[in-house]
Design a protein around this motif. Structure first.
Motif, mmCIF file in Angstrom:
data_model
loop_
_atom_site.group_PDB
_atom_site.id
_atom_site.type_symbol
_atom_site.label_atom_id
_atom_site.label_comp_id
_atom_site.label_asym_id
_atom_site.label_seq_id
_atom_site.Cartn_x
_atom_site.Cartn_y
_atom_site.Cartn_z
ATOM 1 N N PHE A 150 0.815 -1.217 0.000
ATOM 2 C CA PHE A 150 0.000 0.000 0.000
ATOM 3 C C PHE A 150 0.848 1.265 0.000
ATOM 4 O O PHE A 150 0.436 2.292 -0.526
ATOM 5 C CB PHE A 150 -0.951 0.023 1.194
ATOM 6 N N ASP A 182 0.855 -5.183 4.216
ATOM 7 C CA ASP A 182 0.803 -3.740 4.484
ATOM 8 C C ASP A 182 1.855 -3.437 5.544
ATOM 9 O O ASP A 182 1.542 -3.209 6.712
ATOM 10 C CB ASP A 182 -0.590 -3.348 4.961
ATOM 11 N N GLY A 187 -2.607 1.161 4.703
ATOM 12 C CA GLY A 187 -3.757 0.815 3.878
ATOM 13 C C GLY A 187 -5.077 1.212 4.523
ATOM 14 O O GLY A 187 -5.191 1.320 5.744
ATOM 15 N N ALA A 192 -7.666 -1.547 0.021
ATOM 16 C CA ALA A 192 -7.552 -3.000 0.157
ATOM 17 C C ALA A 192 -8.457 -3.709 -0.841
ATOM 18 O O ALA A 192 -8.047 -4.676 -1.497
ATOM 19 C CB ALA A 192 -7.902 -3.416 1.586
ATOM 20 N N PHE A 209 -1.932 -7.522 7.459
ATOM 21 C CA PHE A 209 -2.080 -6.114 7.827
ATOM 22 C C PHE A 209 -1.369 -5.787 9.127
ATOM 23 O O PHE A 209 -1.404 -6.561 10.084
ATOM 24 C CB PHE A 209 -3.560 -5.747 7.954
ATOM 25 N N ASN A 219 -9.441 -3.184 7.244
ATOM 26 C CA ASN A 219 -8.875 -3.662 5.987
ATOM 27 C C ASN A 219 -9.134 -5.150 5.791
ATOM 28 O O ASN A 219 -9.389 -5.619 4.673
ATOM 29 C CB ASN A 219 -7.373 -3.387 5.950
#
Length: 306
Positions: A150, A182, A187, A192, A209, A219
């Motif tokens: 991201f 990420d 993000g 996402a 994440f 996300n």
């Protein structure tokens, strides 16, 4: 429990605490503690536990005992115990240890590839190709991580087409699964969704994440709605990336499971046992777990005892 339309019936939680979590600890954890940690995670219902890494001890001294750990590990039937492998030498060590599944770690950006792998965005594949080919030749399964999907602290937002380009190449090389990382937690749910949809099919995708900006669960929800069914998480929310200064903790397994339980999504995980494991580990790390669910449920248990 309240189910919502458009979500999977079951999610596989890919536990990364023993590797991605402990690699970021300042103190070196005794190998016996690591082995017990992994066994506790298996007892809590995990079907996949990333155990360690064969990265050179100079770069990740916290995991220098990888061979010793794997030798003492009590593997349970039906549970996968993958390890991270950076190069051919690491693959040789993994094969010697009887590993059946490995993961390779790529970058979606030029700068992080240089900083983390000492390779460029393109030349990193010169390192991965023989590792993946060698692993497949020996019958191992290979997972691929792509970091900075991201954003990158040096380059800013990462173009979606750049992420897809790197990820598609890794899948074409024979990786069975691609984890979208990420790494610095920048993000947001719309981003996402767009990234997952850009791959065309979510079937071979996983998501990883970090909760730097408090967006990890949001996300994850977006990724689930887009069709992803494998989510990386770390027990107690420990870990991050030692090579990206602004990267803080991973999505906590307990926070993820609390959300999934509330949505009626099966994981096979026992939340109480996970919380107990995080409390046990926190005592050995000398600091409390950053997981909100661990904090809430452990405090609730203490108050009920009083």
């Amino acid at each position: 429990m309240h189910k919502l339309d458009g979500l999977p019936e079951r999610v596989t939680v890919y536990e990364v605490g023993p590797r991605d979590g402990l690699q970021n600890e300042k103190a070196v954890i005794p190998v016996e503690v690591k082995a017990e940690f992994i066994d506790r995670l298996a007892a809590a219902g995990h079907t996949v536990i990333e155990t360690t890494s064969f990265v050179h001890p100079k770069w990740v001294p916290q995991l220098a005992d990888s061979g010793e750990l794997l030798a003492m590990l009590q593997r349970r039937p039906g549970i996968r115990y993958p390890v991270l492998v950076p190069n051919l030498k690491g693959l040789d060590r993994a094969l010697e240890s009887g590993v059946e599944e490995i993961a390779v770690f790529a970058s979606a950006t030029e700068t992080f590839a240089n900083r983390n792998l000492n390779r460029g965005l393109e030349s990193q594949f010169e390192m991965f190709e023989p590792v993946i080919a060698g692993a497949l030749e020996h019958g191992l399964k290979v997972r691929a991580y792509v970091s900075m999907v991201f954003g990158d602290p040096w380059e800013g937002p990462t173009p979606i087409e750049q992420v897809v380009g790197v990820g598609a190449r890794l899948l074409d090389l024979g990786c069975f699964e691609l984890s979208l990382g990420d790494t610095i937690g920048v993000g947001t749910p719309g981003h996402a969704t767009a990234l997952v949809e850009a791959f065309g099919s979510p079937e071979r995708l996983a998501v990883h994440f970090h909760d730097t900006y408090g967006q990890a669960l949001a996300n994850t929800m977006a990724a689930l709605k887009a069709g992803v069914t494998v989510v990386d998480a770390s027990t107690g929310g420990i870990g991050g990336c030692p090579f990206a200064g602004s990267a803080t903790g991973n999505l906590a397994t307990e926070d993820l499971v609390w959300m999934l339980n509330g949505l009626g999504i099966e994981t096979g995980l026992n939340l109480d046992e996970l919380v107990a494991t995080s409390v046990w580990l926190a005592e050995r790390l000398g600091r409390p777990s950053p997981s909100r669910v661990v904090q809430a449920l452990s405090q609730k248990a203490l108050s009920q005892k009083d």
